[in-house]
Design a protein around this motif. Structure first.
Motif, PDB file in Angstrom:
ATOM      1  N   ASN A   1      20.096 -14.954 -27.943  1.00 42.37           N
ATOM      2  CA  ASN A   1      20.324 -15.258 -26.526  1.00 42.37           C
ATOM      3  C   ASN A   1      20.026 -14.024 -25.668  1.00 42.37           C
ATOM      4  OD1 ASN A   1      21.214 -16.097 -24.057  1.00 42.37           O
ATOM      5  ND2 ASN A   1      23.317 -16.460 -24.665  1.00 42.37           N
TER       6      ASN A   1
ATOM      7  N   THR B   1      17.677 -20.708 -27.097  1.00 43.72           N
ATOM      8  CA  THR B   1      18.569 -19.552 -27.253  1.00 43.72           C
ATOM      9  C   THR B   1      19.862 -20.028 -27.907  1.00 43.72           C
ATOM     10  OG1 THR B   1      19.305 -19.957 -24.984  1.00 43.72           O
ATOM     11  CG2 THR B   1      17.706 -18.186 -25.309  1.00 43.72           C
TER      12      THR B   1
ATOM     13  N   SER C   1      16.095 -21.709 -22.229  1.00 41.87           N
ATOM     14  CA  SER C   1      16.248 -20.256 -22.024  1.00 41.87           C
ATOM     15  C   SER C   1      17.640 -19.904 -21.503  1.00 41.87           C
ATOM     16  CB  SER C   1      15.192 -19.770 -21.027  1.00 41.87           C
ATOM     17  OG  SER C   1      15.241 -20.535 -19.821  1.00 41.87           O
TER      18      SER C   1
END
Length: 383
Positions: free
Chosen positions: A334, A314, A291
C-alpha cells in the motif's frame, strides 16, 4: 397479520459511492410486507435515488446537488445547509417531532459510520440501534480508539470484512460488546453488472495496442488517484506505453485533474467523471487497478472479479478476502512504490497475469446477494 417493523435508516445522500450502492441494492431486495421504512437523507441527491423502491418513504433535510466548490455564490447556500443540519444534530427532538412527525421507530439504522452520533443521540430510547461500518476506521485519522469504542453504544455493529471485524473484536471490553459485532459481506447484484457491461462505451476510445488501466471510484484522497498518476508518469518516462482511465467524481476531482495537467498527462490519462454505468469501461479495459490508501471492503473489486478483469490492488482492508489471498489478482504494498512495482510487472510481462485469469474463469463468489440480504433480515427480525 403481524405488525410491520418501523425502521428509520439514515445516510448522507445517495450519490455514487460503494456504501450508497450497497444500501440501495439491499432495499431493493427487502420484503415489502414486513417493514415500514423511512429513509432520511441529509441531502436529496444522487444517482441511486431513482432506484429506491416506491414503498420506501424518502425524507430529506436539504434538496439539490452537493456543493463541492467554495465559489463565492455557493457559500451562503452551503453554510445554510450546514447550520440547519448541525442544529438538528444538536437538538434531535426538533427533527423527530418535526420532519419525522413524532413517529416511534422499532429500529434506527446508521447506514454509514458517519451517522453514528445522529442515531445514538436519538430521543427514542426504546428503539434498537444498528450501524453499518464500510470503512477500516483504524486508517481514518479522526477515529482514535476512544472514538471507535463509541460504536459499542449500538445494539448491533455490522462490519463488511475480516479486518474491520478484527479491529472491533480487539477493542471490545467484554463478551456483551463482542456479541454486538456481526460480519456481513456487502449485498451486490452480479447479474445486473453482467447485463450493464454489454452496453456500448461512450466518450472514450480504447486503443488496441496500448494497454489501459482503469480505476473506478469516488474521487477522494482515500482512493489514491494522485499516487496512480505519479506512477503513470514515472512509467511513461521509462518508456512503458499505457493509458489510465479514472471513472468517478467527488470533491477532489479538480485537484486530481490539476495534478494530471501539471504532470503533462492530459494525452495519456483521462478523467471521465461520473457515469451511470461504468461496467462497459471495465469490460474494455485491460487491467483494473485499485490504488486506495484505505478501504472497508472495496465493492469495486467485486465488480472487477465479476467481469473477470486482470486486477492489481493495494493491500487494504478486504483485498485479501476478495482476491483469495492473491489467487485472483496481484496484491501490492500500500504505497506509491507498491503501485509502481505492480504496474511495471504487468507492462513487462502481461503473460504472467494468465494465472489469475485462469483462476477467475470458473470462480464462484462466496458472497452472494441472497445470503447477505437474508443475514441482515435475520438481524432486523431478531431485534
Amino acid at each position: 397479520m403481524p405488525q410491520k417493523k418501523k425502521i428509520l435508516i439514515r445516510i448522507g445522500s445517495l450519490r455514487h459511492g460503494g456504501a450508497e450502492k450497497v444500501l440501495v441494492t439491499f432495499l431493493k431486495n427487502l420484503p415489502q410486507d414486513q417493514y415500514e421504512i423511512d429513509l432520511l437523507l441529509n441531502l436529496y441527491s444522487g444517482k441511486y435515488l431513482s432506484e429506491v423502491p416506491d414503498w420506501i418513504n424518502i425524507i430529506y433535510l436539504n434538496k439539490g446537488e452537493m456543493i463541492t466548490t467554495n465559489r463565492i455564490q455557493d457559500i451562503p447556500k452551503k453554510a445554510a445547509r450546514v447550520i440547519y443540519q448541525n442544529a438538528l444534530k444538536k437538538f434531535p427532538k426538533l427533527l423527530y417531532n418535526g420532519k419525522l412527525k413524532g413517529k416511534k421507530y422499532d429500529i434506527e439504522f446508521a447506514a454509514i459510520h458517519g451517522m453514528r452520533d445522529e442515531i445514538l443521540n436519538s430521543p427514542l430510547k426504546s428503539s434498537k440501534k444498528i450501524v453499518w461500518i464500510h470503512n477500516d476506521l483504524s486508517e481514518v485519522k479522526e477515529y482514535t480508539e476512544a472514538e471507535i469504542k463509541k460504536f459499542f453504544g449500538f445494539d448491533k455493529i455490522m462490519v463488511i470484512s475480516e479486518k474491520i471485524e478484527r479491529l472491533f473484536l480487539e477493542l471490545a471490553e467484554n463478551e456483551i460488546q463482542k456479541s454486538k459485532i456481526v460480519k456481513i459481506y456487502n449485498p451486490l447484484d452480479t447479474d445486473e453488472i453482467l447485463v450493464k457491461a454489454e452496453q456500448p462505451v461512450v466518450n472514450y476510445e480504447f486503443e488496441q495496442n496500448i494497454p489501459t488501466f482503469i480505476s473506478v471510484g469516488t474521487v477522494f484522497p482515500q482512493k489514491g488517484f494522485d499516487r496512480l498518476l505519479k506512477v503513470h508518469k514515472k512509467l511513461l518516462e521509462e518508456g512503458f506505453k499505457h493509458k489510465i482511465l479514472i471513472v468517478g467524481n467527488g470533491y477532489d476531482f479538480e485537484n486530481i485533474k490539476k495534478l494530471k495537467t501539471e504532470l503533462n498527462l492530459d494525452e495519456t490519462a483521462t478523467m471521465l467523471g461520473f457515469t451511470d454505468n461504468p461496467y462497459p469501461y471495465f469490460k474494455n479495459a485491460d487491467f483494473y487497478i485499485l490504488s486506495s490508501r484505505y478501504e472497508g471492503f472495496p465493492t469495486v473489486l467485486f465488480e472487477a472479479i465479476t467481469l473477470k478483469k486482470k486486477i492489481i490492488a493495494t493491500e487494504v482492508s478486504g483485498v485479501k478476502e476478495m482476491l483469495n489471498n492473491g489467487e485472483l489478482g496481484l496484491i501490492v504494498e500500500n504505497s506509491e512504490a507498491g503501485i509502481y512495482s505492480g504496474m511495471k510487472k504487468v507492462l513487462l510481462d502481461s503473460q504472467d497475469f494468465e494465472k489469475y485469469t485462469d483462476k477467475l474463469k470458473d470462480y464462484k463468489m462466496p458472497f452472494n446477494l441472497e445470503n447477505s440480504v437474508q443475514k441482515i433480515i435475520s438481524i432486523l427480525d431478531k431485534m
